[in-house]
Design a protein around this motif. Structure first.
Motif, short mmCIF file in Angstrom:
data_model
loop_
_atom_site.label_atom_id
_atom_site.label_comp_id
_atom_site.label_asym_id
_atom_site.label_seq_id
_atom_site.Cartn_x
_atom_site.Cartn_y
_atom_site.Cartn_z
N ASP A 320 0.80 -1.22 0.00
CA ASP A 320 0.00 0.00 0.00
C ASP A 320 0.83 1.27 0.00
O ASP A 320 0.28 2.37 -0.12
N ILE A 321 2.17 1.15 0.14
CA ILE A 321 3.00 2.35 0.26
C ILE A 321 2.89 3.22 -0.98
O ILE A 321 2.69 4.44 -0.89
N ALA A 322 3.00 2.62 -2.16
CA ALA A 322 2.93 3.40 -3.40
C ALA A 322 1.56 4.05 -3.57
O ALA A 322 1.46 5.21 -4.01
N ILE A 323 0.49 3.31 -3.21
CA ILE A 323 -0.86 3.86 -3.35
C ILE A 323 -1.06 5.04 -2.40
O ILE A 323 -1.59 6.09 -2.78
N LEU A 324 -0.62 4.87 -1.15
CA LEU A 324 -0.75 5.95 -0.17
C LEU A 324 0.10 7.16 -0.57
O LEU A 324 -0.34 8.31 -0.44
N ALA A 325 1.31 6.91 -1.05
CA ALA A 325 2.19 8.01 -1.45
C ALA A 325 1.56 8.81 -2.60
O ALA A 325 1.59 10.05 -2.60
N ALA A 326 0.96 8.10 -3.56
CA ALA A 326 0.30 8.79 -4.68
C ALA A 326 -0.90 9.60 -4.19
O ALA A 326 -1.15 10.72 -4.68
N HIS A 327 -1.63 9.06 -3.22
CA HIS A 327 -2.77 9.78 -2.65
C HIS A 327 -2.31 11.07 -1.96
O HIS A 327 -2.87 12.15 -2.20
N PHE A 328 -1.28 10.98 -1.13
CA PHE A 328 -0.77 12.17 -0.44
C PHE A 328 -0.18 13.17 -1.44
O PHE A 328 -0.32 14.38 -1.26
N LEU A 329 0.48 12.67 -2.46
CA LEU A 329 1.07 13.55 -3.47
C LEU A 329 -0.01 14.39 -4.14
O LEU A 329 0.14 15.60 -4.35
N ARG A 330 -1.12 13.75 -4.48
CA ARG A 330 -2.23 14.45 -5.15
C ARG A 330 -2.75 15.58 -4.25
O ARG A 330 -2.98 16.70 -4.71
#
Length: 459
Positions: A320-330
């Motif tokens: 989930d790290i990549a998914i969470l990172a993309a969410h926070f980046l947005r």
């Protein structure tokens, strides 16, 4: 913003006087001679308030008010009535009119009534907007993650949110316990009632009882007025007791009574107050161990642990790290106002290999820092905090599934190269010497690993 007032009166002269006076007060005013004309205007114009006479030809003011309330419930209606019909106007207020103005009237009184109605309408609209934003922010779609441990959390939230059951959230600091608590509340039948959060570890013991249950004037030195506690404020809704494991034993006894009897007395008071509150508790401690050490009441533990949910640490849900990172980046790129759209493979590899002792909260801070320092639309490994590279390499747990050897070796190689470039201020000749390899070999490895070399590596 200029508000638009619709004046409905079959006396043309009075309507003209009212519209002219309202325009002098800074409003935009439109006149209609009948309820039918008023409804036609409401269909095509944005109206903020309707000011209507009670007596109108054909459809009267009462019927118009009911139709406005049915079709445009956010638009306040103020009634104008003859003094003799004040009793009727009072009944109209009970039916949904904001207020009434009796003839003869002063135009200042009309403007004051309209001002109050518009202010209240804006507050109601803002509250509804905030509620909608909160419900959207804490919907199931915003519980981010596809890993098996986190899918289990979502399944449990789905099972419990429609019930009245007390929920116990267990997990390390930063795993998102309050986010899950809010998701349970905003997807429950209590969603329109308050969600009140209390951090039991952040409030001194001497003040915690008053904070939870309120106090009466004079209950102790400094109690200069009655105070409503968090339980009363959450009546009908949800009370989130964060870090419940840090609650003092003396207050645990009073909390147990509230859960059992759904009533309490404020500090210094002798009148019981009844409340309907759903409790969601959370802790990073092992409460079973705390019970064994006489630091937490066993009877309270069983009252709170009706529906336990274990939140996994981020290192236990690396998928989930990549998914969470993309969410926070947005979210963060939009708030900072920068066009940053993604991560390089090197940055994702570095984040996936880190243990994240601060869990999701630390990941969010990491992405925020990277967004601030990034000079290109894509975040690269040098944009990430140095902690990710200074930390010792992750060791495989005995229960970990077999890993990809090539990926593990690539991750180690990347960390060594980036650290060498940092120490040599981005100078590849010195970095190659530090690594004990030829400069040409280092150049090939940098290209293969897609490491962008510039002075940022020295940050």
């Amino acid at each position: 913003m200029t508000h638009t007032i619709l004046v409905v009166d079959d006396e043309t002269r009075l309507a003209d006087v009212l519209t002219a006076a309202l325009e002098d007060f800074g409003y935009r005013a439109i006149a209609a001679e009948s309820a039918t004309d008023a409804l036609a205007i409401l269909d095509r114009e944005r109206i903020d308030l309707v000011l209507t006479d009670l007596r109108l030809p054909g459809m009267d003011g009462r019927t118009l008010m009911r139709e406005v309330r049915r079709r445009w419930p956010d638009i306040p209606v103020v009634m104008i009535t003859a003094f003799a019909a004040v009793r009727d106007a009072v009944e109209l207020v009970k039916e949904g009119a904001f207020d009434y103005i009796a003839k003869p009237f002063e135009i200042d009184d009309v403007a004051a009534t309209i001002g109050r109605a518009l202010r209240l309408s804006e507050v109601v609209r803002d509250n509804e907007r905030l509620r909608t934003e909160l419900e959207g922010r804490y919907s199931f779609e915003n519980l981010i993650g596809n890993s098996p441990p986190f899918r289990r959390v979502i399944e449990q939230v789905t099972e419990v949110c429609e019930t009245r059951a007390t929920v116990m959230l267990n997990g390390e600091s930063g795993t998102g316990k309050e986010v899950v608590a809010r998701a349970i509340h905003f997807n429950s039948p209590r969603r329109k009632r308050p969600f009140v959060a209390v951090n039991c570890a952040a409030i001194p013991e001497a003040l915690l009882e008053s904070e939870l249950f309120g106090h009466v004037k004079g209950a102790f030195t400094g109690a200069l007025a009655n105070r409503v506690g968090r339980f009363a404020a959450a009546d009908g809704g949800t009370l989130f007791l964060d870090e419940i494991g840090d609650m003092p034993i003396a207050i645990q006894a009073k909390l147990l009574r509230v859960i059992q009897e759904r009533s309490f007395e404020p500090v210094g008071g002798n009148q019981s107050q009844t409340v309907d509150v759903r409790i969601i508790a959370a802790t990073h401690k092992d409460l079973r161990q705390a019970v064994a050490g006489n630091q937490f009441r066993e009877d309270l533990y069983y009252r709170l642990n009706v529906f336990p949910i274990q939140l996994p640490a981020l290192r236990e849900r690396r998928e989930d790290i990549a998914i969470l990172a993309a969410h926070f980046l947005r979210l963060l790129a939009e708030s900072v106002g920068k066009r940053v759209i993604g991560f390089t493979p090197g940055a994702l590899s570095a984040m996936s290999g880190y243990a994240w002792p601060g869990n999701i909260r630390e990941l969010q801070n990491c992405v925020e820092r990277a967004v601030i320092v990034a000079k290109s639309p894509t975040i690269d490994a040098p944009d990430l905090p140095r902690d990710l590279f200074d930390a010792p390499a992750r060791q495989r747990e005995p229960d970990d599934p077999p890993t990809d050897l090539d990926a593990e070796l690539e991750h180690i190689e990347r960390r060594f190269i980036i650290e060498a470039l940092r120490r040599t201020d981005g100078k590849q000749v010195l970095a190659a010497q530090l690594l004990g390899i030829a400069e040409r070999s280092l150049w090939h490895r940098i290209k293969k690993l897609d490491i962008k070399v510039n002075r940022r590596v020295a940050e």
